[in-house]
Design a protein around this motif. Structure first.
Motif, PDB file in Angstrom:
ATOM      1  N   VAL A 197       6.882  11.589  -2.342  1.00  0.00           N
ATOM      2  CA  VAL A 197       8.220  12.174  -2.270  1.00  0.00           C
ATOM      3  C   VAL A 197       9.282  11.078  -2.244  1.00  0.00           C
ATOM      4  CG1 VAL A 197       9.789  13.547  -0.839  1.00  0.00           C
ATOM      5  CG2 VAL A 197       7.431  14.308  -1.187  1.00  0.00           C
ATOM      6  N   GLN A 198       8.991  10.023  -1.518  1.00  0.00           N
ATOM      7  CA  GLN A 198       9.911   8.888  -1.451  1.00  0.00           C
ATOM      8  C   GLN A 198      10.182   8.349  -2.855  1.00  0.00           C
ATOM      9  OE1 GLN A 198       8.570   5.752   1.213  1.00  0.00           O
ATOM     10  NE2 GLN A 198       9.621   4.196   0.025  1.00  0.00           N
ATOM     11  N   TYR A 199       9.122   8.170  -3.628  1.00  0.00           N
ATOM     12  CA  TYR A 199       9.253   7.670  -4.995  1.00  0.00           C
ATOM     13  C   TYR A 199       9.976   8.692  -5.874  1.00  0.00           C
ATOM     14  CZ  TYR A 199       7.848   5.153  -9.243  1.00  0.00           C
ATOM     15  OH  TYR A 199       7.847   4.452 -10.431  1.00  0.00           O
ATOM     16  N   TYR A 238      12.259  12.546  -9.754  1.00  0.00           N
ATOM     17  CA  TYR A 238      11.117  13.364 -10.178  1.00  0.00           C
ATOM     18  C   TYR A 238      10.800  14.499  -9.203  1.00  0.00           C
ATOM     19  CZ  TYR A 238      10.240   9.423 -13.339  1.00  0.00           C
ATOM     20  OH  TYR A 238      10.355   8.442 -14.302  1.00  0.00           O
ATOM     21  N   MET A 239      11.750  14.867  -8.372  1.00  0.00           N
ATOM     22  CA  MET A 239      11.459  15.876  -7.347  1.00  0.00           C
ATOM     23  C   MET A 239      11.078  17.231  -7.937  1.00  0.00           C
ATOM     24  SD  MET A 239      11.240  14.911  -4.271  1.00  0.00           S
ATOM     25  CE  MET A 239      11.386  16.472  -3.392  1.00  0.00           C
ATOM     26  N   ASP A 240      11.538  17.522  -9.152  1.00  0.00           N
ATOM     27  CA  ASP A 240      11.194  18.811  -9.753  1.00  0.00           C
ATOM     28  C   ASP A 240       9.704  18.916 -10.077  1.00  0.00           C
ATOM     29  OD1 ASP A 240      11.732  16.781 -11.662  1.00  0.00           O
ATOM     30  OD2 ASP A 240      11.805  18.275 -13.266  1.00  0.00           O
ATOM     31  N   LEU A 241       9.018  17.772 -10.124  1.00  0.00           N
ATOM     32  CA  LEU A 241       7.581  17.778 -10.410  1.00  0.00           C
ATOM     33  C   LEU A 241       6.726  17.867  -9.148  1.00  0.00           C
ATOM     34  CD1 LEU A 241       7.370  15.016 -13.185  1.00  0.00           C
ATOM     35  CD2 LEU A 241       7.538  17.493 -13.487  1.00  0.00           C
ATOM     36  N   MET A 242       7.319  17.613  -7.993  1.00  0.00           N
ATOM     37  CA  MET A 242       6.538  17.557  -6.759  1.00  0.00           C
ATOM     38  C   MET A 242       5.788  18.854  -6.432  1.00  0.00           C
ATOM     39  SD  MET A 242       6.215  14.617  -5.471  1.00  0.00           S
ATOM     40  CE  MET A 242       5.290  15.295  -4.093  1.00  0.00           C
ATOM     41  N   ALA A 269       7.829  17.623   0.712  1.00  0.00           N
ATOM     42  CA  ALA A 269       8.497  17.977  -0.540  1.00  0.00           C
ATOM     43  C   ALA A 269       9.491  19.115  -0.366  1.00  0.00           C
ATOM     44  CB  ALA A 269       7.470  18.338  -1.608  1.00  0.00           C
ATOM     45  N   THR A 270       9.259  19.968   0.656  1.00  0.00           N
ATOM     46  CA  THR A 270      10.181  21.078   0.902  1.00  0.00           C
ATOM     47  C   THR A 270      11.132  20.796   2.064  1.00  0.00           C
ATOM     48  OG1 THR A 270       8.478  22.188   2.248  1.00  0.00           O
ATOM     49  CG2 THR A 270       8.640  22.820  -0.066  1.00  0.00           C
ATOM     50  N   SER A 310       6.661  16.138   7.580  1.00  0.00           N
ATOM     51  CA  SER A 310       5.210  16.018   7.466  1.00  0.00           C
ATOM     52  C   SER A 310       4.654  17.179   6.647  1.00  0.00           C
ATOM     53  CB  SER A 310       4.558  16.003   8.857  1.00  0.00           C
ATOM     54  OG  SER A 310       4.784  17.239   9.523  1.00  0.00           O
ATOM     55  N   CYS A 311       3.381  17.057   6.280  1.00  0.00           N
ATOM     56  CA  CYS A 311       2.659  18.128   5.585  1.00  0.00           C
ATOM     57  C   CYS A 311       1.456  18.506   6.440  1.00  0.00           C
ATOM     58  CB  CYS A 311       2.157  17.670   4.219  1.00  0.00           C
ATOM     59  SG  CYS A 311       3.418  17.018   3.101  1.00  0.00           S
ATOM     60  N   ASP A 312       1.336  19.779   6.768  1.00  0.00           N
ATOM     61  CA  ASP A 312       0.179  20.202   7.563  1.00  0.00           C
ATOM     62  C   ASP A 312      -0.882  20.796   6.647  1.00  0.00           C
ATOM     63  OD1 ASP A 312       1.728  22.471   6.997  1.00  0.00           O
ATOM     64  OD2 ASP A 312       1.139  23.505   8.838  1.00  0.00           O
ATOM     65  N   TYR A 313      -2.134  20.509   6.970  1.00  0.00           N
ATOM     66  CA  TYR A 313      -3.283  20.975   6.197  1.00  0.00           C
ATOM     67  C   TYR A 313      -4.266  21.637   7.151  1.00  0.00           C
ATOM     68  CZ  TYR A 313      -1.837  17.607   2.549  1.00  0.00           C
ATOM     69  OH  TYR A 313      -1.146  16.887   1.602  1.00  0.00           O
ATOM     70  N   TRP A 314      -4.597  22.886   6.853  1.00  0.00           N
ATOM     71  CA  TRP A 314      -5.666  23.547   7.595  1.00  0.00           C
ATOM     72  C   TRP A 314      -6.530  24.279   6.574  1.00  0.00           C
ATOM     73  CZ3 TRP A 314      -5.138  28.275  11.404  1.00  0.00           C
ATOM     74  CH2 TRP A 314      -6.364  28.464  12.056  1.00  0.00           C
ATOM     75  N   TYR A 315      -7.700  23.723   6.304  1.00  0.00           N
ATOM     76  CA  TYR A 315      -8.643  24.324   5.369  1.00  0.00           C
ATOM     77  C   TYR A 315      -9.622  25.190   6.153  1.00  0.00           C
ATOM     78  CZ  TYR A 315      -7.087  20.980   1.784  1.00  0.00           C
ATOM     79  OH  TYR A 315      -6.345  20.258   0.874  1.00  0.00           O
TER      80      TYR A 315
END
Length: 219
Positions: free
Chosen positions: A155-157, A163-167, A192-193, A197-202
């Protein structure tokens, strides 16, 4: 993984832009090192997550080489092709079976903990400053497996170079990973939103949690 993704993109370009294939590959070869030179230093091969940024820039270099024709919709289609090429592994990765889930979770948590320790060590030395932070099993649950990534160099890049529309399309890869494991990814926020942070729970896709989850689907 980077070489695998590179080959898949090249095959996609050859299929969809056959008359321009060689020229696109020539341009990509010139563009990629220039884009990599602008990337933050995540520690190279010593950082187990650094390859994610490299893969992102591989996508971006082809995006530029195709004059933006390899855009979001094409990335979605390409990720489906990537999934289809490895779905033969899916029966062996079904986390609905405890015999698969338990050793996988043990292995992942061990590797995540090592990564978190490596980040702490390197950042104390003034290195890896732009890499992801890692929280292992922040929910303290034994259902599926869960972690949180703090910050995001992708996201930083993307923000810095437009390029945020591709995230959102890039983030869909996490859901393809879930599909491969017969899992559902429950995610409530991403960098990105706008979160930090991004949380992941599989969770197993046949579990009550997966079936009854009614939250908003976050890419």
């Amino acid at each position: 993984m980077e070489k695998f993704i590179f080959r898949k993109i090249k095959n996609y370009v050859k299929k969809h832009f056959p008359s321009e294939y060689k020229e696109i590959c020539r341009r990509q070869k010139e563009i990629f090192p220039k884009m990599m030179a602008n990337a933050p230093d995540l520690g190279g091969k010593e950082n187990s997550l650094a390859g994610n940024l490299t893969m992102f820039i591989i996508f971006l270099s082809f995006y530029e080489a195709t004059e933006h024709r390899l855009d979001g919709n094409e990335i979605d289609e390409l990720l489906i092709e990537v999934y289809n090429s490895v779905r033969f592994l899916s029966p062996f990765m079904n986390i609905n079976h405890k015999s698969v889930l338990n050793p996988l979770r043990k292995y992942l948590y061990k590797s995540y903990k090592k990564y978190a320790d490596d980040v702490k060590k390197n950042q104390a030395e003034g290195k890896w400053l732009d890499t992801w932070g890692m929280r292992v099993n922040p929910n303290n649950t034994d259902e599926g497996f869960t972690f949180t990534l703090v910050g995001c160099p992708l996201v930083q890049y993307a923000k810095k170079y437009g390029y945020m529309d591709l995230m959102p399309h890039m983030c869909k890869l996490d859901h393809q990973y879930a599909k491969l494991m017969h899992a559902k990814l429950i995610r409530t926020h991403t960098v990105a939103t706008g979160a930090d942070s991004c949380d992941y729970w599989y969770v197993p896709d046949k579990s009550e949690t997966a079936i009854n989850y009614s939250g908003v689907a976050i890419i």
